[in-house]
Design an enzyme around this catalytic site. Structure first.
Site, PDB file in Angstrom:
ATOM      1  N   PRO A  36      -9.468  -5.722  -0.215  1.00  0.00           N
ATOM      2  CA  PRO A  36      -8.259  -5.357  -0.964  1.00  0.00           C
ATOM      3  C   PRO A  36      -7.877  -6.471  -1.923  1.00  0.00           C
ATOM      4  O   PRO A  36      -8.009  -7.661  -1.604  1.00  0.00           O
ATOM      5  CB  PRO A  36      -7.194  -5.187   0.122  1.00  0.00           C
ATOM      6  CG  PRO A  36      -7.951  -5.028   1.392  1.00  0.00           C
ATOM      7  CD  PRO A  36      -9.223  -5.779   1.228  1.00  0.00           C
ATOM      8  N   LYS A  37      -7.419  -6.081  -3.100  1.00  0.00           N
ATOM      9  CA  LYS A  37      -6.989  -7.064  -4.103  1.00  0.00           C
ATOM     10  C   LYS A  37      -5.465  -7.184  -4.075  1.00  0.00           C
ATOM     11  O   LYS A  37      -4.771  -6.276  -4.498  1.00  0.00           O
ATOM     12  CB  LYS A  37      -7.452  -6.668  -5.501  1.00  0.00           C
ATOM     13  CG  LYS A  37      -7.092  -7.708  -6.543  1.00  0.00           C
ATOM     14  CD  LYS A  37      -7.375  -7.239  -7.939  1.00  0.00           C
ATOM     15  CE  LYS A  37      -7.035  -8.357  -8.925  1.00  0.00           C
ATOM     16  NZ  LYS A  37      -5.619  -8.796  -8.776  1.00  0.00           N
ATOM     17  N   PHE A  38      -4.977  -8.294  -3.569  1.00  0.00           N
ATOM     18  CA  PHE A  38      -3.543  -8.541  -3.525  1.00  0.00           C
ATOM     19  C   PHE A  38      -3.100  -9.162  -4.844  1.00  0.00           C
ATOM     20  O   PHE A  38      -3.692 -10.145  -5.304  1.00  0.00           O
ATOM     21  CB  PHE A  38      -3.192  -9.481  -2.371  1.00  0.00           C
ATOM     22  CG  PHE A  38      -3.363  -8.871  -1.019  1.00  0.00           C
ATOM     23  CD1 PHE A  38      -2.324  -8.184  -0.427  1.00  0.00           C
ATOM     24  CD2 PHE A  38      -4.567  -8.970  -0.336  1.00  0.00           C
ATOM     25  CE1 PHE A  38      -2.474  -7.602   0.825  1.00  0.00           C
ATOM     26  CE2 PHE A  38      -4.731  -8.399   0.910  1.00  0.00           C
ATOM     27  CZ  PHE A  38      -3.683  -7.712   1.496  1.00  0.00           C
ATOM     28  N   ASP A  39      -2.053  -8.597  -5.452  1.00  0.00           N
ATOM     29  CA  ASP A  39      -1.491  -9.170  -6.675  1.00  0.00           C
ATOM     30  C   ASP A  39      -0.402 -10.147  -6.291  1.00  0.00           C
ATOM     31  O   ASP A  39       0.763  -9.795  -6.121  1.00  0.00           O
ATOM     32  CB  ASP A  39      -0.938  -8.068  -7.581  1.00  0.00           C
ATOM     33  CG  ASP A  39      -2.032  -7.385  -8.376  1.00  0.00           C
ATOM     34  OD1 ASP A  39      -3.142  -7.950  -8.461  1.00  0.00           O
ATOM     35  OD2 ASP A  39      -1.792  -6.305  -8.910  1.00  0.00           O
ATOM     36  N   GLY A 184      -5.932  -2.448  -5.874  1.00  0.00           N
ATOM     37  CA  GLY A 184      -7.357  -2.355  -6.172  1.00  0.00           C
ATOM     38  C   GLY A 184      -8.220  -3.052  -5.140  1.00  0.00           C
ATOM     39  O   GLY A 184      -7.765  -3.398  -4.044  1.00  0.00           O
TER      40      GLY A 184
END
Length: 311
Positions: A36-39, A184
């Site tokens: 998972p792409k952490f913002d 994302g």
């Protein structure tokens, strides 16, 4: 190498990801990892011999902004270097504006107060060194195994990001995780070493992103452009010129913000859409805008789409 000589000290250049339009799958004989792409706020944690130091993506040392994470990192073995993302959870979702408030705390007392009000979590996605060993040349699969073994006994707020090698699981994550603010996936080759540059890949749901306003170009209440910080970065960029309706929205929002400290005699600068350094007037990071980035030959133009308002 003596026991007190550590392999990595800040600043360290970080690995980055390039945007891809569809979910990659591995060619024959290769395996991919999906995360998972952490913002949030990109952060390297260095456990030195007698201290903890934290580096933002730009190389800026930001240890003072995150006293809670510094305390959590003290049990790590000297020589440990983690790469990851700082996130703040509010209402069951990641809150990018909140983590930027943490990152840009102007004083030690404010940093301590924000640590109590907006406690940070650290989503670690790589282990670059431990003890006297530089792990960057090793394949990602081995670094990941060492990362899990290191962090599992510690628990929150230092945790490894989830990872899968199953494309179906990755697809399910991609569809479900936006509900909690994860927009994302990051995709890595299990055989890759860690090296600077855009060797990872990322898949995002939207072409637009949220950015935090850290300054204005021009009059405070009628700015011509904004100084913005984007997810995963800490170096401000100057937006494209604002549309009239955006300027009108911002006039009200900026008027409602408390006056910050007088600007420094020497105003900070940030690059605009063609790479020219532009001076801006700093403001507290309390406003969030939705932006679209469009690549030019050499630079990315950041266009403000709308002002984000609290739900």
């Amino acid at each position: 190498m003596t026991p007190r000589e550590l392999p990595l000290r800040p600043p360290v250049d970080v690995a980055l990801a390039r945007v891809v339009p569809t979910l990659p799958t591995a060619p024959p004989g290769r395996r991919l990892a999906y995360e998972p792409k952490f913002d949030g706020h990109r952060l390297l944690i260095f456990r030195l011999e007698d201290a903890v130091r934290m580096q933002a993506r730009s190389g800026r040392i930001v240890t003072r902004a995150f006293p809670d994470l510094a305390a959590a990192a003290r049990p790590l073995p000297p020589g440990t270097v983690l790469d990851g993302e700082v996130v703040v959870w509010t209402g069951g979702r990641t809150d990018f504006a909140a983590v930027q408030k943490r990152a840009f705390a102007a004083s030690e007392s404010r940093a301590g107060r924000l640590a109590r009000e907006l406690p940070a979590s650290y989503a670690a996605f790589d282990l670059l060194a431990i003890d006297a060993e530089d792990l960057r040349p090793l394949p990602y699969a081995l670094r990941r195994a060492r990362l899990m073994a290191l962090l599992e006994p510690l628990g929150p707020p230092l945790q490894a990001v989830p990872m899968t090698t199953d494309p179906e699981t990755a697809t399910a994550w991609y569809e479900a995780l936006p509900e909690i603010g994860v927009e994302g996936l990051v995709i890595k080759d299990l055989d890759q070493p860690y090296r600077p540059g855009r060797h990872w890949r990322k898949l995002r749901h939207s072409e637009t992103r949220d950015a935090v306003v850290v300054g204005v170009v021009g009059p405070r209440l009628r700015p011509r452009a904004l100084a913005l910080v984007l997810p995963g970065d800490d170096a401000p960029v100057i937006s494209a010129p604002l549309a009239p309706d955006i300027r009108a929205q911002l006039a009200t929002a900026l008027r409602d913000l408390p006056e910050s400290q007088p600007p420094p005699a020497q105003l900070p600068t940030a690059p605009d859409r063609v790479g020219v350094e532009i001076a801006y007037r700093p403001i507290d990071p309390d406003l969030t805008v939705e932006v679209r980035q469009e690549s030019t030959v050499r630079h990315a133009a950041t266009t403000v789409i709308r002002l984000r308002t609290p739900d």
